[in-house]
Design an enzyme around this catalytic site. Structure first.
Site, PDB file in Angstrom:
ATOM      1  CG  ASP A  90      -2.527   0.530   0.793  1.00  0.00           C
ATOM      2  OD1 ASP A  90      -2.272   1.921   0.413  1.00  0.00           O
ATOM      3  OD2 ASP A  90      -3.213  -0.028   0.871  1.00  0.00           O
ATOM      4  CG  HIS A  95      -4.548   2.264  -1.936  1.00  0.00           C
ATOM      5  ND1 HIS A  95      -4.514   2.784  -0.704  1.00  0.00           N
ATOM      6  CD2 HIS A  95      -5.953   2.356  -2.366  1.00  0.00           C
ATOM      7  CE1 HIS A  95      -5.691   3.254  -0.530  1.00  0.00           C
ATOM      8  NE2 HIS A  95      -6.525   3.121  -1.182  1.00  0.00           N
ATOM      9  CD  GLU A 110     -10.292   4.005  -1.315  1.00  0.00           C
ATOM     10  OE1 GLU A 110     -11.057   4.353  -0.255  1.00  0.00           O
ATOM     11  OE2 GLU A 110      -9.232   3.537  -0.672  1.00  0.00           O
TER      12      GLU A 110
HETATM   13  C1  ACM Z   1     -10.834  -0.241   0.589  1.00  0.00           C
HETATM   14  O1  ACM Z   1     -11.559  -0.284   1.699  1.00  0.00           O
HETATM   15  N1  ACM Z   1     -10.641   0.539   0.275  1.00  0.00           N
HETATM   16  C2  ACM Z   1     -11.233  -1.642  -0.379  1.00  0.00           C
END
Ligand code: ACM
Ligand code: ZN
Length: 521
Positions: free
Chosen positions: A181, A253, A317
Site C-alpha cells: 500500500d 495505493h 481508490e
Molecule cells: C477499501 O476499503 N478501500 C477496499
C-alpha cells in the site's frame, strides 16, 4: 438437579444447550443421554491421511489442558476417532459423541478439522465433559474470508500466525493478506530489492485523523516479510485448511512502490513512503510499458509463493489526476482507442487478469474495477456496500461480499464511542454484523455468484496485536454464522452462544471487546 433430571426425562435439551453452543452454528444437532469426558490422556485414533487434523487438535488442546502432556495419536483403540468419508460434503463433517468415545467423520481432511473445531469448543464449554450427541454440519459458502492490512501497521510473523489461529477456530478458509500500500511494501521481491529496502519504512506516522493537524510521531515504522517467512506463513495456514490470498495493490495505493522505483509513477520523481492516511493522487503510471513489466515480474514471484487460485490485485481508490496530465498515459489512451482515464485503468486490470489467467490463476479486484470495464471472469470484492457484488452477480461475475457497513472490523463497536480507541468511523456492533444478509436483492440464479463473505481489517488506527484482537473478537463469531451458512442464523441463540464463546476466548488467551457483553452498542 431435579429440574435437569426432569428436563432430561422430557427430552428437553435445555440443560445441555450451552455445551453445544458453538460458532458457527451447526446445521443439525441431535442430543442424547450421557456424556464423554475428554482429558489429556484421551487418545486421538486416526486412519490414513488424518495426521494433520489430529496433530493440530492435539496442539490446540495442549494449550487448554493444565499439563505439559499432549494427547497421543494412535492407530487403534478408544478415544476420538477420525476418518474421512467422501460421501460427506467436501468441508462437511459428522460428529458423534457416545459414552464410549467420539467419532469425527469428514468429507475431507478439512471437514475432519472443522468437526474437531466444533468438538474443541464443546470440550472447553463443558470443562472436558462433552454431552452425547450427533452433529451433522457443512458450510453453504465455499469462501469464508478474513483480511488483514499489514501496511498501515506491520504485524510480525508470529502475530500473523496467531491471527490465523483465531480464523481457523471460526472455520474460516481464506486469509486475505493485504501486503502492499501507500504506507509500506511488505513482501520481499527478489528482482526489485528497493521495494523492501526503501519501500518498507515510512519516516513517521500521522497522529489522529487526517486534517486534524496533530502532526506526526517521530518514529519510523516499517517491516516486511522475507520470501522464506511468506512460505512459512502460507504453510502454517495450509495446515489449518486456510488458503492465503495475497493482495498486490495496483495502480493506486502504491506510493511505497513509487518511493522505491520512481519510474513507476507518471512524474518519475519526488516520492516518499506515505506517512498519512487516505487517498494519494500519486499512483502507478498506466501508460508506460515499464509499469506492466514491473507488475508481471512482481506477480511472477508472488505466484511462486502463493498456491492460491485467487490473487487480489486491489484496483480501488485510484485517482486519475496524474494520468490526466501525463503524456505517456494520454498517448496510451489514444493508441489503445480508449475514451478516458477510467478505461485506461480497465485496460491495466484486464491485461493483468489475462496474464494471471494465462498462469492458471483467477483475479479478484475491489468493486471499483466494475467502473472501468471488466471481463466475464473477473471476481469482485464488494466493499462500498453490497451494490458492487449485486451488480457483479447480475452480470454473471462471481463476488465476495465485504460491505463496509457490516464487515469492516476497523469500525467503532458502540454508538457513543465512549471507552473505544480511535477508529476509522462507522458503527458496526455485533448485532449489525449478525444482521448481514449477503443474498439480499438477489434471485436464486444470481445467488450462485456470491462465493462468500469476508471481514476486512484495515489498520490505520490499529497499531498493536491486543487491539487488533479486540477489533476482531467477538465480531468474528457473529460473522462466522453468516459465513458458514447465512440461512441458519438464529438470533434467538446468539446471546447464549456469545457467552460460551467468550469463555473459549478466555481459555485460548485471546483478547476480545466486552461492549457486547456489557450490553453496550
Ligand atoms: C477499501 O476499503 N478501500 C477496499
Ligand atoms: Zn502516466
Amino acid at each position: 438437579m431435579i429440574l435437569s433430571a426432569l428436563m432430561a426425562i422430557l427430552g428437553i435439551a435445555g440443560a445441555t444447550t450451552a455445551q453445544i453452543a458453538v460458532f458457527p452454528q451447526p446445521e443439525y444437532i441431535d442430543m442424547s443421554q450421557g456424556e464423554y469426558v475428554v482429558t489429556d490422556k484421551t487418545k486421538i485414533v486416526v486412519e490414513d491421511g488424518m495426521g494433520t487434523p489430529a496433530a493440530r487438535f492435539a496442539e490446540d488442546m495442549s494449550q487448554w489442558f493444565d499439563s505439559a502432556r499432549k494427547m497421543k495419536i494412535a492407530r487403534s483403540g478408544k478415544g476420538i476417532k477420525l476418518r474421512e468419508d467422501k460421501c460427506i460434503a467436501e468441508e462437511g463433517y459428522e460428529l458423534t459423541v457416545t459414552p464410549d468415545g467420539v467419532v469425527v467423520i469428514g468429507g475431507s481432511e478439512a471437514g475432519v478439522y472443522y468437526g474437531l473445531q466444533t468438538l474443541r469448543q464443546m470440550i472447553v464449554a463443558g470443562g472436558g465433559r462433552v454431552p452425547c450427541c450427533y452433529i451433522a454440519d457443512e458450510p453453504t459458502f465455499a469462501y469464508r474470508g478474513a483480511h488483514l492490512d499489514v501496511c498501515r501497521h506491520f504485524f510480525t510473523v508470529d502475530q500473523v500466525k496467531r491471527y490465523i489461529d483465531i480464523l481457523a477456530a471460526h472455520k474460516i478458509n481464506r486469509f486475505h493478506w493485504h501486503l502492499t500500500d501507500d504506507q509500506g511494501w511488505r513482501i520481499e521481491i527478489e528482482r526489485y530489492p528497493e521495494l523492501t529496502r526503501a519501500g518498507a519504512v515510512r519516516k513517521h506516522t500521522l497522529i489522529g485523523r487526517p486534517g486534524q493537524g496533530l502532526g506526526y510521531d517521530s518514529t519510523p515504522h516499517g517491516g516486511f516479510y522475507t520470501q522464506q517467512q511468506i512460505r512459512d506463513v502460507v504453510a502454517y495456514a495450509a495446515e489449518r485448511y486456510i488458503t492465503v490470498i495475497p493482495e498486490i495493490e495496483m495502480p493506486g495505493h502504491a506510493l511505497a512502490a513509487l518511493a522505491a522505483y520512481p519510474w513507476l509513477g507518471c512524474k518519475g520523481e519526488g516520492y516518499e513512503v506515505w506517512p498519512d492516511w487516505g487517498i494519494t493522487p500519486e499512483v502507478m503510471c498506466g501508460g508506460k510499458e515499464s509499469t506492466y513489466e514491473f507488475l508481471e515480474n512482481v506477480l511472477a514471484e508472488v505466484l511462486e509463493l502463493f498456491p492460491s487460485e485467487y490473487i487480489h490485485i486491489g484496483g480501488d481508490e485510484c485517482p486519475k489526476d496524474r494520468w490526466k496530465e501525463c503524456p505517456e498515459c494520454q498517448a496510451a489512451i489514444k493508441r489503445l482507442g480508449l475514451d478516458d482515464e477510467e478505461q485506461l485503468q480497465g485496460y491495466l486490470v484486464n491485461r493483468i487478469e489475462k496474464w494471471l489467467v494465462a498462469h492458471g490463476r483467477k483475479m479478484i479486484g475491489w468493486d471499483e474495477i466494475l467502473d472501468c470495464g471488466i471481463t466475464q471472469t473477473a471476481n469482485i470484492m464488494s466493499w462500498r456496500g453490497t451494490e458492487g457484488g449485486i451488480a457483479a452477480a447480475k452480470r454473471g461475475n462471481d463476488a465476495i461480499m465485504t460491505p463496509s457497513g457490516y464487515c469492516y472490523f476497523d469500525s467503532y463497536q458502540t454508538r457513543d464511542r465512549e471507552g473505544e480507541p480511535l477508529a476509522i468511523g462507522r458503527w458496526v456492533p455485533v448485532e449489525k454484523v449478525y444482521s448481514f444478509d449477503p443474498f439480499d436483492k438477489l434471485d436464486d440464479e444470481q445467488r450462485r455468484h456470491i462465493l462468500g463473505v469476508q471481514c476486512n481489517m484495515w489498520t490505520e488506527y490499529i497499531a498493536d496485536f491486543d487491539h487488533l484482537q479486540t477489533m476482531l473478537l467477538p465480531r468474528l463469531a457473529a460473522l462466522s454464522d453468516v459465513q458458514w451458512a447465512t440461512d441458519r442464523r438464529d438470533p434467538a441463540t446468539l446471546r447464549e452462544r456469545m457467552e460460551v464463546i467468550r469463555r473459549f476466548y478466555d481459555a485460548c488467551g485471546y483478547r476480545y471487546a466486552t461492549f457486547y457483553y456489557d450490553g453496550k452498542k
